[in-house]
Design a protein around this motif. Structure first.
Motif, PDB file in Angstrom:
ATOM      1  N   SER A  67       0.828  -1.197   0.000  1.00 44.35           N
ATOM      2  CA  SER A  67       0.000   0.000   0.000  1.00 44.35           C
ATOM      3  C   SER A  67       0.862   1.247   0.000  1.00 44.35           C
ATOM      4  O   SER A  67       1.871   1.316   0.686  1.00 44.35           O
ATOM      5  CB  SER A  67      -0.902  -0.011   1.230  1.00 44.35           C
ATOM      6  OG  SER A  67      -1.682   1.151   1.263  1.00 44.35           O
ATOM      7  N   ILE A  78      -0.444   4.068   0.961  1.00 46.93           N
ATOM      8  CA  ILE A  78      -1.072   4.915   1.970  1.00 46.93           C
ATOM      9  C   ILE A  78      -1.347   4.066   3.210  1.00 46.93           C
ATOM     10  O   ILE A  78      -1.763   2.915   3.096  1.00 46.93           O
ATOM     11  CB  ILE A  78      -2.359   5.573   1.408  1.00 46.93           C
ATOM     12  CG1 ILE A  78      -2.978   6.540   2.416  1.00 46.93           C
ATOM     13  CG2 ILE A  78      -3.344   4.546   0.918  1.00 46.93           C
ATOM     14  CD1 ILE A  78      -4.088   7.407   1.834  1.00 46.93           C
ATOM     15  N   ALA A 127       1.449   8.796   3.193  1.00 45.79           N
ATOM     16  CA  ALA A 127       1.340   8.181   1.871  1.00 45.79           C
ATOM     17  C   ALA A 127       2.421   8.708   0.947  1.00 45.79           C
ATOM     18  O   ALA A 127       2.955   9.796   1.143  1.00 45.79           O
ATOM     19  CB  ALA A 127      -0.032   8.471   1.269  1.00 45.79           C
ATOM     20  N   TYR A 159      -5.342  10.425  -3.869  1.00 46.38           N
ATOM     21  CA  TYR A 159      -6.030   9.209  -3.443  1.00 46.38           C
ATOM     22  C   TYR A 159      -7.528   9.478  -3.462  1.00 46.38           C
ATOM     23  O   TYR A 159      -7.978  10.528  -3.020  1.00 46.38           O
ATOM     24  CB  TYR A 159      -5.553   8.780  -2.053  1.00 46.38           C
ATOM     25  CG  TYR A 159      -4.077   8.476  -2.052  1.00 46.38           C
ATOM     26  CD1 TYR A 159      -3.623   7.191  -2.314  1.00 46.38           C
ATOM     27  CD2 TYR A 159      -3.144   9.482  -1.854  1.00 46.38           C
ATOM     28  CE1 TYR A 159      -2.264   6.914  -2.351  1.00 46.38           C
ATOM     29  CE2 TYR A 159      -1.783   9.218  -1.895  1.00 46.38           C
ATOM     30  CZ  TYR A 159      -1.343   7.930  -2.139  1.00 46.38           C
ATOM     31  OH  TYR A 159      -0.007   7.667  -2.192  1.00 46.38           O
ATOM     32  N   SER A 160      -8.297   8.512  -3.963  1.00 43.27           N
ATOM     33  CA  SER A 160      -9.737   8.698  -4.156  1.00 43.27           C
ATOM     34  C   SER A 160     -10.549   7.968  -3.093  1.00 43.27           C
ATOM     35  O   SER A 160     -10.187   6.862  -2.674  1.00 43.27           O
ATOM     36  CB  SER A 160     -10.159   8.164  -5.522  1.00 43.27           C
ATOM     37  OG  SER A 160      -9.454   8.837  -6.538  1.00 43.27           O
ATOM     38  N   THR A 161     -11.642   8.592  -2.726  1.00 41.84           N
ATOM     39  CA  THR A 161     -12.620   8.016  -1.810  1.00 41.84           C
ATOM     40  C   THR A 161     -11.947   7.456  -0.561  1.00 41.84           C
ATOM     41  O   THR A 161     -12.037   6.269  -0.257  1.00 41.84           O
ATOM     42  CB  THR A 161     -13.459   6.919  -2.511  1.00 41.84           C
ATOM     43  OG1 THR A 161     -13.772   7.339  -3.840  1.00 41.84           O
ATOM     44  CG2 THR A 161     -14.745   6.650  -1.763  1.00 41.84           C
ATOM     45  N   VAL A 162     -11.258   8.331   0.169  1.00 46.40           N
ATOM     46  CA  VAL A 162     -10.548   7.946   1.385  1.00 46.40           C
ATOM     47  C   VAL A 162     -11.510   8.071   2.569  1.00 46.40           C
ATOM     48  O   VAL A 162     -12.169   9.091   2.745  1.00 46.40           O
ATOM     49  CB  VAL A 162      -9.307   8.836   1.606  1.00 46.40           C
ATOM     50  CG1 VAL A 162      -8.589   8.447   2.895  1.00 46.40           C
ATOM     51  CG2 VAL A 162      -8.370   8.750   0.410  1.00 46.40           C
ATOM     52  N   ASN A 165     -11.582  12.786  -1.907  1.00 46.44           N
ATOM     53  CA  ASN A 165     -10.322  12.715  -2.650  1.00 46.44           C
ATOM     54  C   ASN A 165      -9.311  13.623  -1.961  1.00 46.44           C
ATOM     55  O   ASN A 165      -9.602  14.785  -1.691  1.00 46.44           O
ATOM     56  CB  ASN A 165     -10.529  13.152  -4.089  1.00 46.44           C
ATOM     57  CG  ASN A 165     -11.536  12.269  -4.785  1.00 46.44           C
ATOM     58  OD1 ASN A 165     -11.665  11.083  -4.481  1.00 46.44           O
ATOM     59  ND2 ASN A 165     -12.274  12.832  -5.719  1.00 46.44           N
ATOM     60  N   LEU A 220      -8.433   2.268   7.639  1.00 43.35           N
ATOM     61  CA  LEU A 220      -8.233   3.197   6.529  1.00 43.35           C
ATOM     62  C   LEU A 220      -8.704   2.511   5.250  1.00 43.35           C
ATOM     63  O   LEU A 220      -8.217   1.430   4.901  1.00 43.35           O
ATOM     64  CB  LEU A 220      -6.762   3.591   6.414  1.00 43.35           C
ATOM     65  CG  LEU A 220      -6.372   4.487   5.251  1.00 43.35           C
ATOM     66  CD1 LEU A 220      -7.110   5.832   5.317  1.00 43.35           C
ATOM     67  CD2 LEU A 220      -4.858   4.715   5.238  1.00 43.35           C
ATOM     68  N   TRP A 221      -9.674   3.155   4.570  1.00 41.57           N
ATOM     69  CA  TRP A 221     -10.257   2.630   3.340  1.00 41.57           C
ATOM     70  C   TRP A 221      -9.936   3.561   2.188  1.00 41.57           C
ATOM     71  O   TRP A 221      -9.996   4.779   2.335  1.00 41.57           O
ATOM     72  CB  TRP A 221     -11.774   2.532   3.477  1.00 41.57           C
ATOM     73  CG  TRP A 221     -12.247   1.499   4.449  1.00 41.57           C
ATOM     74  CD1 TRP A 221     -12.178   1.556   5.809  1.00 41.57           C
ATOM     75  CD2 TRP A 221     -12.868   0.264   4.135  1.00 41.57           C
ATOM     76  NE1 TRP A 221     -12.719   0.434   6.362  1.00 41.57           N
ATOM     77  CE2 TRP A 221     -13.159  -0.377   5.351  1.00 41.57           C
ATOM     78  CE3 TRP A 221     -13.214  -0.348   2.939  1.00 41.57           C
ATOM     79  CZ2 TRP A 221     -13.776  -1.628   5.404  1.00 41.57           C
ATOM     80  CZ3 TRP A 221     -13.839  -1.593   2.997  1.00 41.57           C
ATOM     81  CH2 TRP A 221     -14.112  -2.220   4.211  1.00 41.57           C
ATOM     82  N   VAL A 222      -9.603   3.009   1.031  1.00 38.13           N
ATOM     83  CA  VAL A 222      -9.374   3.785  -0.177  1.00 38.13           C
ATOM     84  C   VAL A 222     -10.078   3.067  -1.326  1.00 38.13           C
ATOM     85  O   VAL A 222      -9.875   1.852  -1.514  1.00 38.13           O
ATOM     86  CB  VAL A 222      -7.872   3.947  -0.490  1.00 38.13           C
ATOM     87  CG1 VAL A 222      -7.660   4.701  -1.787  1.00 38.13           C
ATOM     88  CG2 VAL A 222      -7.154   4.646   0.661  1.00 38.13           C
ATOM     89  N   ASN A 223     -10.911   3.795  -2.047  1.00 37.81           N
ATOM     90  CA  ASN A 223     -11.671   3.226  -3.177  1.00 37.81           C
ATOM     91  C   ASN A 223     -12.427   1.947  -2.812  1.00 37.81           C
ATOM     92  O   ASN A 223     -12.457   0.976  -3.567  1.00 37.81           O
ATOM     93  CB  ASN A 223     -10.742   2.936  -4.365  1.00 37.81           C
ATOM     94  CG  ASN A 223     -10.312   4.183  -5.062  1.00 37.81           C
ATOM     95  OD1 ASN A 223     -11.064   5.147  -5.159  1.00 37.81           O
ATOM     96  ND2 ASN A 223      -9.089   4.193  -5.559  1.00 37.81           N
TER      97      ASN A 223
END
Length: 128
Positions: free
Chosen positions: A23, A25, A47, A52-55, A75, A119-122
């Motif tokens: 990862s 991030i 990161a 980074y999108s939809t964090v 974002n 922590l979530w991304v996309n």
């Protein structure tokens, strides 16, 4: 919340090894328990510089594994602050270098032994 480059480089290498280099991030630091009222707690994301999108950051109560706080960052873009990495801090508006404070009050992060932060991304969890 700036730290020296030697410590940062060592810490980043340690973190990347811990997450298996998978990862770009990750959760870098969580300050969740001060003496008295927790009015200066924060969550710091680190990161590789970039966008980074939809964090989303989720706080989880470990007793029942239920999410009790969700911070939708949307974002985000991190600039190169040190050795190609940038930082993004969630916390109270009066704290130095905070990037996200919307809806943040004291005692936002529970400090029980089984509690956690995700922590979530996309739509995928990248660190916890």
């Amino acid at each position: 919340m700036k730290i020296n480059n030697v410590f940062l480089s060592t810490f980043i290498i340690f973190c990347l090894v811990q997450v298996g280099w998978s990862s770009n991030i990750f959760i870098n630091e969580i300050d969740y328990d001060q003496d008295g009222t927790d009015n200066a707690e924060f969550i710091e994301i680190c990161a590789v510089s970039g966008s980074y999108s939809t964090v989303i950051v989720k706080c989880v109560n470990g007793s029942g594994n239920s999410v009790y706080n969700t911070f939708e960052l949307g974002n985000i873009t991190l600039s190169n602050e040190s050795n190609g990495y940038g930082f993004y801090i969630l916390g109270p508006s009066g704290l130095s270098n905070v990037d996200y404070w919307e809806g943040w009050t004291s005692n936002e992060v529970q400090n029980g032994a089984p509690d956690a932060v995700e922590l979530w991304v996309n739509g995928s969890i990248v660190d916890a």
